[in-house]
Enzyme design. Sequence first.
Site, PDB file in Angstrom:
ATOM      1  N   ASP A 331      83.749  68.980  42.315  1.00  0.00           N
ATOM      2  CA  ASP A 331      83.055  70.196  42.702  1.00  0.00           C
ATOM      3  C   ASP A 331      81.850  69.785  43.541  1.00  0.00           C
ATOM      4  OD1 ASP A 331      82.268  72.785  42.913  1.00  0.00           O
ATOM      5  OD2 ASP A 331      81.523  72.972  40.875  1.00  0.00           O
ATOM      6  N   THR A 333      78.775  71.364  43.800  1.00  0.00           N
ATOM      7  CA  THR A 333      77.515  71.474  43.076  1.00  0.00           C
ATOM      8  C   THR A 333      77.489  70.517  41.895  1.00  0.00           C
ATOM      9  OG1 THR A 333      77.422  73.804  43.690  1.00  0.00           O
ATOM     10  CG2 THR A 333      75.948  73.068  41.937  1.00  0.00           C
ATOM     11  N   ASP A 591      80.762  69.963  36.693  1.00  0.00           N
ATOM     12  CA  ASP A 591      79.776  70.277  35.665  1.00  0.00           C
ATOM     13  C   ASP A 591      79.917  71.677  35.096  1.00  0.00           C
ATOM     14  OD1 ASP A 591      79.021  71.679  37.886  1.00  0.00           O
ATOM     15  OD2 ASP A 591      76.939  70.991  37.921  1.00  0.00           O
TER      16      ASP A 591
END
Length: 856
Positions: A331, A333, A591
């Site tokens: 991902d 972010t 996350d």
Amino acid sequence: MAKAVEAATDGYVPDYSELAHSGGAQLAERGLTDAEVQERIAAGKVNTQNNKSSRTVWSIARTHLFTVFNLVLGLCGAVVVYYQRWLDMLFMGAVIANVIIGLVQELQAKRELDRITLLDRSPASVVRNGALEQVPMEQLVEGDVVVLKRGDQVPADAVVLTSDSLEMDESLLTGENDAIAKRPGDMVLSASSVLGGTGRVLLSAVGAHSRASKISNEARQFAPIQSELRDALNRVVRWITCALAVIIPIVMWGQIQAAGGWDTVVEQNLWERVNIAVVSSVASMIPQGLALMTTLAFAAAAVSLGRKHKILVQEQPAVEVLARVDTVCFDKTGTLTEGGVIFDSVRPLDTPVQSVAPEDQLADSAAWKSALPAGWADALSWFGHDENANPTAAALTGGFEALPAEEASGIVPFSSALRFSAVEFPSTGAWLLGAPEALLDQKTGERERAAQLAALGLRTMVLAHAPAIVRDDEDKPVQQIPAGVQPVLFIIFRENVRADAPEIVEYFTRQGVTLKVFSGDNPFTVRAAAEIAGMDVSAGAVDASTLPQDGPELAQAAATHNIFGRVSPEQKKNMVLALKEQGHIVAMTGDGINDALALKHANLGIAMGNAAPATKAVSRLVLTDGKFSSLPPALEQGRQVITNIEMVSNLFLTKTGFAILLGVVFSLVGLTFPFLPRQYSTADFLIVGASSFALTLLPNSRRYVPGFLKRVLNYTVPNSVIVVLMLLTVNLLGTYVLSPAPELRQLQTASFITLVMMGMWNLAAVARPFNGARLALYAALTAVFFAALLVPVLVEYHQFMALSPQLLGISVAAGVLGAVLIEINAHRNRRWQKRMYPELEVPSMSFVPKKSKARG
């Protein structure tokens, strides 16, 4: 009413429903009656959550206790106990250690999986019978009206009935970082949270049917990590398990014949001799030491990664899997970026459209900035320092640190509906900060340039100026764009890319690892961050919202493109599965909860240190310091483990192979198995056990090449045959040629000498080239070998007996010939590996490390 709800909740992506909620306002005020609640409870439409993983403690214990190997070794141990031969029980140590370590690991994994929950357990504010009441989350029913305010979490999938500037954070589930304004008719997802405003929502999918519950339930399902080392060892286990059904009767029959036949054994009560010989033979066939050594190597690697690099290894084979990974998906972010945005620059409205501010503009910045209305910098400073600033506006403090000296005379808070905020100063007038769509007229050059800047992945806002803000009759500021507003400049923000991201991207690219970004954010934003990090973005970014949730089209896109935006959790998971089906070894980092399913289904799931608890629970590695730069050391550690385990496997499987052949061949020719369990345990210690753990800890960054088991068997099978032939020669000559014939204890002593000589040379062939540590280890093992044969207490313990010169000469000669043949096989195997695996770094057969060439 039902049709409106169905339309609004159709599909996963939150879409606005144009259908009016007939009677929605009245329902929002009244809610369900007690009778309606009871009807739904009776129908099972309750928000009950499943909090159990797929495995029970008993099933885990049964898996580790009741195996064929444990059964066979347990019976061997029972025979030794029956005859009170306590000194022959050493082989049971590895069995007990394997069971304990396996149980502890899987019970810990079960606890982590059971902890997974996405939903807050706090009571919800619900409208029932026209009044507000607090209802526990698991007592909510489908059709309940829940009142949401800032900080609340949505307890189940729902449809918005009323909204007063309601803004939701759905990043936990979708990966989309921006706040999402919600209007009546919009869908809201369970586990999303309220950032601002208030509203009332109608629960439409509760319990196991809600989005959060589906993710939690799938994430809780237990699946062991796919480890080539463990799979290869399990394959060997299956082969030996099948073989034992035939081997054990052969060994038992052979040892009875070696003792003089059934009648002799019964008449002279020789069952202890026969049974101990069978136990010694069968126990030596099972490579329980290799499984234990692999476990200990993984454990040592896990400790090293935790201490040196802040990496928590939640399932030990994870370090080995990382060494085999050829595709890393992540991902944006939390991996490439640190979340949020940073201030980049201010640019004039006629700025050229490019990702970096033009050099000529920067050189001449004083000229165009002097033409701007006075006070623009103070206005931007005020917006950045406003205590109610959203994350984007707050990033302005990175470029405008000083607070304005003048106090504001009027403030218009940010409106998600109008998409602007404003401040007024007595000396400079009103300043508006907002989205280009709010402050720029359509079909203008400025509006087009703003769209083009956004397409480059730059978050673009507009600062506009007006004489004053709009006020009502009571002189209070009104959320309305004033007349005569004039756009002043563009404010550019960009993703806060991690400082170490370019270095890590370059490292993995150099190692031949493909990188893919799966993000819930805007594809242009994802592309811009990837470009800053040094990824190849020439193929552009794919908007995954235009792709199906699964199927060939999604799999093809996953194979041919590397940058994706607007990716749903299902798409992330299905793209990972597609890449695995295409033969890739896939690691997934992330996350958020939106990453959890992809992490779970990847060959290796890696959670960042700030990840959601559920995401950490399904991951195999956790980067506790949240640094993407921790992955290269983990890769190197994994390579050390897998390469060194391959080296040690050459020792263990040679031992397993000759033990099986030895038991079968000696039984078929009617010879007594030539070792007591204690003698074999010492030989095992010298030629495998003592050295193997030390060898697994040696530094080794050789790149992984598939084919571990094939390479090991190519080396170990010929070695096993060589060892058996030499031991058979010693025992046949001793039994049928020498006169007088030696006693059984003498044959056992001679066999021990021959076996250890060949085993020590095999160790030398595997461990070369020697350095100081390896040479010291080899010298120590040689000293133990002579001590076992010469020190009286050790001689008595092993039940060794002095040899005649002839038998001693035969045993030494057989050991030397066996060592020569093992050396020839080692050279043959090296040439075969170089031919069959040209990309494999084959170690040198030299005893002394070659000196590195002088640097020019």
